[in-house]
Design an enzyme around this catalytic site. Structure first.
Site, PDB file in Angstrom:
ATOM      1  N   GLY A  11     -53.356   5.282 -53.812  1.00 25.56           N
ATOM      2  CA  GLY A  11     -52.400   6.295 -53.387  1.00 25.56           C
ATOM      3  C   GLY A  11     -51.897   6.032 -51.978  1.00 25.56           C
ATOM      4  N   ASP A  12     -50.869   6.783 -51.583  1.00 29.61           N
ATOM      5  CA  ASP A  12     -50.276   6.687 -50.250  1.00 29.61           C
ATOM      6  C   ASP A  12     -49.726   5.294 -49.941  1.00 29.61           C
ATOM      7  OD1 ASP A  12     -51.044   9.332 -49.887  1.00 29.61           O
ATOM      8  OD2 ASP A  12     -52.966   8.762 -49.023  1.00 29.61           O
ATOM      9  N   LYS A  15     -44.905   5.378 -51.938  1.00 27.55           N
ATOM     10  CA  LYS A  15     -44.089   5.610 -53.137  1.00 27.55           C
ATOM     11  C   LYS A  15     -42.874   6.480 -52.809  1.00 27.55           C
ATOM     12  CE  LYS A  15     -47.706   7.436 -55.079  1.00 27.55           C
ATOM     13  NZ  LYS A  15     -48.755   7.113 -54.082  1.00 27.55           N
ATOM     14  N   GLY A  39     -48.736  13.720 -51.667  1.00 30.69           N
ATOM     15  CA  GLY A  39     -47.919  13.934 -50.472  1.00 30.69           C
ATOM     16  C   GLY A  39     -47.040  12.708 -50.332  1.00 30.69           C
ATOM     17  N   HIS A  40     -45.778  12.862 -50.654  1.00 31.20           N
ATOM     18  CA  HIS A  40     -44.853  11.724 -50.640  1.00 31.20           C
ATOM     19  C   HIS A  40     -43.858  11.899 -49.495  1.00 31.20           C
ATOM     20  CE1 HIS A  40     -45.671  11.006 -55.224  1.00 31.20           C
ATOM     21  NE2 HIS A  40     -46.745  10.901 -54.475  1.00 31.20           N
ATOM     22  N   THR A 127     -58.709  16.914 -52.601  1.00 37.96           N
ATOM     23  CA  THR A 127     -57.749  17.550 -51.690  1.00 37.96           C
ATOM     24  C   THR A 127     -57.919  19.078 -51.713  1.00 37.96           C
ATOM     25  OG1 THR A 127     -56.107  17.690 -53.438  1.00 37.96           O
ATOM     26  CG2 THR A 127     -56.048  15.723 -52.050  1.00 37.96           C
ATOM     27  N   GLN A 222     -50.440   9.615 -56.777  1.00 38.68           N
ATOM     28  CA  GLN A 222     -51.733   8.933 -56.601  1.00 38.68           C
ATOM     29  C   GLN A 222     -51.540   7.423 -56.840  1.00 38.68           C
ATOM     30  OE1 GLN A 222     -51.954  12.148 -58.677  1.00 38.68           O
ATOM     31  NE2 GLN A 222     -51.936  12.862 -56.588  1.00 38.68           N
ATOM     32  N   GLY A 300     -54.051  15.882 -44.048  1.00 39.59           N
ATOM     33  CA  GLY A 300     -54.170  15.459 -42.654  1.00 39.59           C
ATOM     34  C   GLY A 300     -55.443  14.674 -42.366  1.00 39.59           C
ATOM     35  N   ARG A 301     -56.238  14.416 -43.403  1.00 38.91           N
ATOM     36  CA  ARG A 301     -57.502  13.685 -43.175  1.00 38.91           C
ATOM     37  C   ARG A 301     -57.218  12.238 -42.778  1.00 38.91           C
ATOM     38  NH1 ARG A 301     -60.539  14.323 -48.771  1.00 38.91           N
ATOM     39  NH2 ARG A 301     -58.392  14.200 -49.493  1.00 38.91           N
ATOM     40  N   ARG A 303     -57.193   8.436 -43.048  1.00 42.83           N
ATOM     41  CA  ARG A 303     -57.356   7.544 -44.202  1.00 42.83           C
ATOM     42  C   ARG A 303     -58.251   6.378 -43.812  1.00 42.83           C
ATOM     43  NH1 ARG A 303     -50.893   7.476 -45.266  1.00 42.83           N
ATOM     44  NH2 ARG A 303     -50.720   9.471 -46.356  1.00 42.83           N
ATOM     45  N   ASP A 331     -45.014  -4.132 -41.351  1.00 45.56           N
ATOM     46  CA  ASP A 331     -44.897  -4.041 -39.891  1.00 45.56           C
ATOM     47  C   ASP A 331     -46.216  -3.652 -39.219  1.00 45.56           C
ATOM     48  OD1 ASP A 331     -44.105  -1.580 -41.400  1.00 45.56           O
ATOM     49  OD2 ASP A 331     -44.295  -0.667 -39.412  1.00 45.56           O
ATOM     50  N   SER A 411     -40.997  -3.274 -47.135  1.00 43.98           N
ATOM     51  CA  SER A 411     -40.728  -2.158 -46.247  1.00 43.98           C
ATOM     52  C   SER A 411     -41.362  -2.449 -44.885  1.00 43.98           C
ATOM     53  CB  SER A 411     -41.298  -0.878 -46.870  1.00 43.98           C
ATOM     54  OG  SER A 411     -41.181   0.182 -45.959  1.00 43.98           O
ATOM     55  N   VAL A 412     -40.558  -2.253 -43.830  1.00 42.65           N
ATOM     56  CA  VAL A 412     -41.042  -2.584 -42.488  1.00 42.65           C
ATOM     57  C   VAL A 412     -40.956  -1.388 -41.524  1.00 42.65           C
ATOM     58  CG1 VAL A 412     -40.650  -5.071 -42.673  1.00 42.65           C
ATOM     59  CG2 VAL A 412     -38.772  -3.599 -41.925  1.00 42.65           C
TER      60      VAL A 412
HETATM   61  P1  GDP Z   1     -46.985   8.029 -50.910  1.00 45.44           P
HETATM   62  O1  GDP Z   1     -47.962   9.088 -51.187  1.00 45.44           O
HETATM   63  O2  GDP Z   1     -47.228   6.787 -51.689  1.00 45.44           O
HETATM   64  O3  GDP Z   1     -45.558   8.485 -51.048  1.00 45.44           O
HETATM   65  O4  GDP Z   1     -47.185   7.638 -49.388  1.00 45.44           O
HETATM   66  P2  GDP Z   1     -47.361   8.663 -48.142  1.00 45.44           P
HETATM   67  O5  GDP Z   1     -46.067   9.278 -47.833  1.00 45.44           O
HETATM   68  O6  GDP Z   1     -48.517   9.544 -48.373  1.00 45.44           O
HETATM   69  O7  GDP Z   1     -47.837   7.652 -47.011  1.00 45.44           O
HETATM   70  C1  GDP Z   1     -47.052   6.602 -46.584  1.00 45.44           C
HETATM   71  C2  GDP Z   1     -46.802   6.774 -45.089  1.00 45.44           C
HETATM   72  O8  GDP Z   1     -46.319   5.557 -44.555  1.00 45.44           O
HETATM   73  C3  GDP Z   1     -45.728   7.791 -44.779  1.00 45.44           C
HETATM   74  O9  GDP Z   1     -46.033   8.397 -43.547  1.00 45.44           O
HETATM   75  C4  GDP Z   1     -44.464   6.955 -44.666  1.00 45.44           C
HETATM   76  O10 GDP Z   1     -43.482   7.557 -43.847  1.00 45.44           O
HETATM   77  C5  GDP Z   1     -45.002   5.699 -44.038  1.00 45.44           C
HETATM   78  N1  GDP Z   1     -44.311   4.460 -44.415  1.00 45.44           N
HETATM   79  C6  GDP Z   1     -43.774   4.117 -45.610  1.00 45.44           C
HETATM   80  N2  GDP Z   1     -43.333   2.830 -45.577  1.00 45.44           N
HETATM   81  C7  GDP Z   1     -43.615   2.366 -44.341  1.00 45.44           C
HETATM   82  C8  GDP Z   1     -43.452   1.100 -43.699  1.00 45.44           C
HETATM   83  O11 GDP Z   1     -42.966   0.134 -44.283  1.00 45.44           O
HETATM   84  N3  GDP Z   1     -43.907   0.987 -42.422  1.00 45.44           N
HETATM   85  C9  GDP Z   1     -44.472   2.014 -41.747  1.00 45.44           C
HETATM   86  N4  GDP Z   1     -44.880   1.796 -40.500  1.00 45.44           N
HETATM   87  N5  GDP Z   1     -44.635   3.233 -42.320  1.00 45.44           N
HETATM   88  C10 GDP Z   1     -44.229   3.392 -43.592  1.00 45.44           C
HETATM   89  P1  IMO Z   2     -50.242  10.436 -53.309  1.00 47.08           P
HETATM   90  O1  IMO Z   2     -49.388  10.807 -54.499  1.00 47.08           O
HETATM   91  C1  IMO Z   2     -54.221   9.519 -51.819  1.00 47.08           C
HETATM   92  C2  IMO Z   2     -57.591  11.536 -53.738  1.00 47.08           C
HETATM   93  C3  IMO Z   2     -58.382  12.544 -52.946  1.00 47.08           C
HETATM   94  C4  IMO Z   2     -59.755  12.358 -53.564  1.00 47.08           C
HETATM   95  C5  IMO Z   2     -59.427  12.116 -55.032  1.00 47.08           C
HETATM   96  C6  IMO Z   2     -59.543  13.355 -55.902  1.00 47.08           C
HETATM   97  O2  IMO Z   2     -49.766  11.015 -52.037  1.00 47.08           O
HETATM   98  O3  IMO Z   2     -50.479   8.976 -53.263  1.00 47.08           O
HETATM   99  P2  IMO Z   2     -58.016  15.513 -56.177  1.00 47.08           P
HETATM  100  O4  IMO Z   2     -57.604  16.552 -55.188  1.00 47.08           O
HETATM  101  O5  IMO Z   2     -56.871  14.813 -56.817  1.00 47.08           O
HETATM  102  O6  IMO Z   2     -58.997  16.041 -57.172  1.00 47.08           O
HETATM  103  O7  IMO Z   2     -58.838  14.420 -55.296  1.00 47.08           O
HETATM  104  O8  IMO Z   2     -58.100  11.643 -55.058  1.00 47.08           O
HETATM  105  N1  IMO Z   2     -56.124  11.790 -53.812  1.00 47.08           N
HETATM  106  C7  IMO Z   2     -55.212  11.070 -53.158  1.00 47.08           C
HETATM  107  N2  IMO Z   2     -55.353  10.061 -52.282  1.00 47.08           N
HETATM  108  N3  IMO Z   2     -52.991   9.895 -52.194  1.00 47.08           N
HETATM  109  C8  IMO Z   2     -52.825  10.895 -53.097  1.00 47.08           C
HETATM  110  O9  IMO Z   2     -51.624  11.204 -53.609  1.00 47.08           O
HETATM  111  C9  IMO Z   2     -53.966  11.548 -53.599  1.00 47.08           C
HETATM  112  N4  IMO Z   2     -54.164  12.552 -54.467  1.00 47.08           N
HETATM  113  C10 IMO Z   2     -55.493  12.680 -54.597  1.00 47.08           C
HETATM  114  O10 IMO Z   2     -58.371  12.239 -51.584  1.00 47.08           O
HETATM  115  O11 IMO Z   2     -60.347  11.191 -53.061  1.00 47.08           O
HETATM  116 MG    MG Z   3     -49.288  10.346 -50.185  1.00 45.66          MG
END
Ligand code: GDP
Ligand code: IMO
Ligand code: MG
Length: 422
Positions: A11-12, A15, A39-40, A127, A222, A300-301, A303, A331, A411-412
């Protein structure tokens, strides 16, 4: 063209940013699983939006955004998101469609999520958004669906039945007072009223769009290793995050999916508990966390951070049918002398080249790294692949060769324009 965008790690991966970019040329963006645990992040014109339930394509005018039946919806969180968009002058009327079959996250799901976590010796680190308990009720056939919020009688009966059983469990197992029917009933009927104009048969809407040859993006939440079946169980979420989930979570048949794009970070992160073979030590972890602003978009935890893991990516490519990758946050690796890539694990004297299914192996495995030289230049303003420092290109080429998969987007930076297309 119907494309699934899926996270290739924990995740994160970024996306949200990739969906936002691809949504420019799509007609529909559809969430198929997860809930407000997601959280996207999308950054445009210096403004940051974090989406938990609303598809990340909503910022583009005229795009239809659907929340599929596979998603679990916390109505309060959804209304808050709609309101936040309204404040930014982004309307969702007639563009947002919510599946009548999607399950509703109730306050008792969130409380149970908390109480279970507190009681566990081996915590998952959820979460606390009620995800696990809500999907459990869905499978247990006692869940409340969005359509039920529109029918007072059905809601009354379902809620009464649920509270009868749940309040007893709350009191006896958790010494928690439980929930009062009237207050919940009133609040959730009201949510139904507020959301009624969006609730519909999204399977019909999306399939009609498929027939009309509209371009559809399926937005995964995720990532592959948080998938309920294929993830690092039990340290996973409770839904099917892999690309296959896009079919069950929307009612679109597998034969209608044309392509799967995986999103992978140039390193690896994970929030919550569970094994993480390539995890950095504390000091270097802190450095990358700060450089990459690696703090959960939902909770806010901080990573956890580690090197990129090719065993994971190969497994993700296989499980999802990924034919193209978007590589994000390259980057963040700027200025490192050397960069490691896990190419195998050593476990009990053997060399593992496939991602192990035995969780003990995953906890104990020692990664075998290929080491590459880093680059010193800042790459966040680079627009063309050819202008990337040679060592950054070497890193990308090595990944493509090892994974036998094209990296079509790099992505940079977090904002839309900080993207290299190839
Ligand atoms: P998602 O859950 O997959 O949509 O990802 P999140 O939004 O939770 O986490 C990605 C974080 O990285 C966000 O704060 C984005 O703004 C940031 N981000 C995405 N692409 C880039 C990148 O290429 N470089 C940097 N420095 N930050 C990025
Ligand atoms: P995005 O869509 C990263 C993790 C939680 C925990 C496990 C189970 O932003 O990538 P839950 O609340 O789903 O029962 O928690 O999954 N988790 C994520 N980690 N990105 C997420 O979503 C997540 N959604 C859940 O931290 O380890
Ligand atoms: Mg996320």
């Amino acid at each position: 063209m119907n494309t699934v965008i899926v996270g290739a790690q924990w995740g994160d991966e970024g996306k949200g940013k990739i969906i936002d970019i691809l949504a420019q040329t799509a007609d529909y963006v559809v969430r198929y699983q997860g809930g407000s645990n997601a959280g996207h992040t999308v950054v445009t014109n210096g403004h940051e939006f974090i989406f938990h339930l609303i598809p990340s394509g909503i910022l583009h005018k005229g795009k239809i955004c659907c929340i599929g039946n596979g998603v679990t919806i916390d109505p309060a969180a959804l209304l808050e998101e709609i309101e936040r968009l309204a404040k930014a002058k982004i309307g969702v009327a007639r563009r947002l469609k919510i599946s009548c079959l999607a399950h509703v996250i109730m306050p008792y799901h969130k409380v149970l999520d908390e109480l279970r976590e507190a009681k566990r010796t081996h915590k998952i680190g959820t979460t606390r958004r009620g995800i696990g308990p809500c999907y459990s009720d869905k499978i247990n056939r006692c869940g409340i669906r969005m359509i039920d919020l529109l029918n007072a009688k059905v809601l009354r009966n379902k809620l009464k039945d649920n509270l009868l059983e749940k309040n007893e469990i709350f009191k006896k197992v958790y010494q928690y007072p439980g929930f009062v029917f009237e207050a919940l009933y009133r609040d959730y009927l009201q949510y139904g009223r507020k959301l009624s104009s969006y609730i519909c048969n999204t399977a019909l809407v999306i399939n009609r769009a498929v027939e009309a040859k509209k371009k559809i993006l399926f937005e995964g939440a995720q990532g592959t290793f948080l998938d309920i079946d294929f993830g690092t169980y039990p340290y996973v979420t409770s839904s099917s995050a892999i690309s296959g989930g896009s079919c069950i979570g929307t009612g679109v048949a597998p034969v209608k999916i044309d392509k799967v794009v995986g999103v992978a970070k140039a390193y690896t992160t994970r929030v919550g508990e569970g094994p993480f073979p390539t995890e950095f030590g504390a000091a270097f972890g802190k450095l990358i966390r700060e450089k990459g602003a690696e703090f959960g978009a939902t909770t806010g935890r901080p990573r956890r951070c580690g090197w990129i893991d090719l065993l994971m990516l190969k497994e993700a490519i296989l499980l999802n049918g990924i034919s193209e990758l978007a590589l994000t946050k390259l980057d963040v690796l700027d200025g490192l002398k050397t960069i490691n890539l896990a190419v195998a694990y050593r476990y009990k004297g053997t060399l593992l080249k496939e991602f192990p299914q035995d969780s003990e192996a995953l906890w104990k495995a020692k990664p075998v790294y290929k080491q590459m030289q880093g680059w010193s230049k800042t790459i966040s303003d680079t627009k063309d692949y050819a202008q990337l420092p040679p060592r950054a290109r070497d890193y990308v080429s090595y990944l493509e060769d090892a994974l036998k998969t094209e990296i079509s987007i790099i992505s940079v930076g977090s904002s839309r324009e900080k993207t290299i297309y190839r």
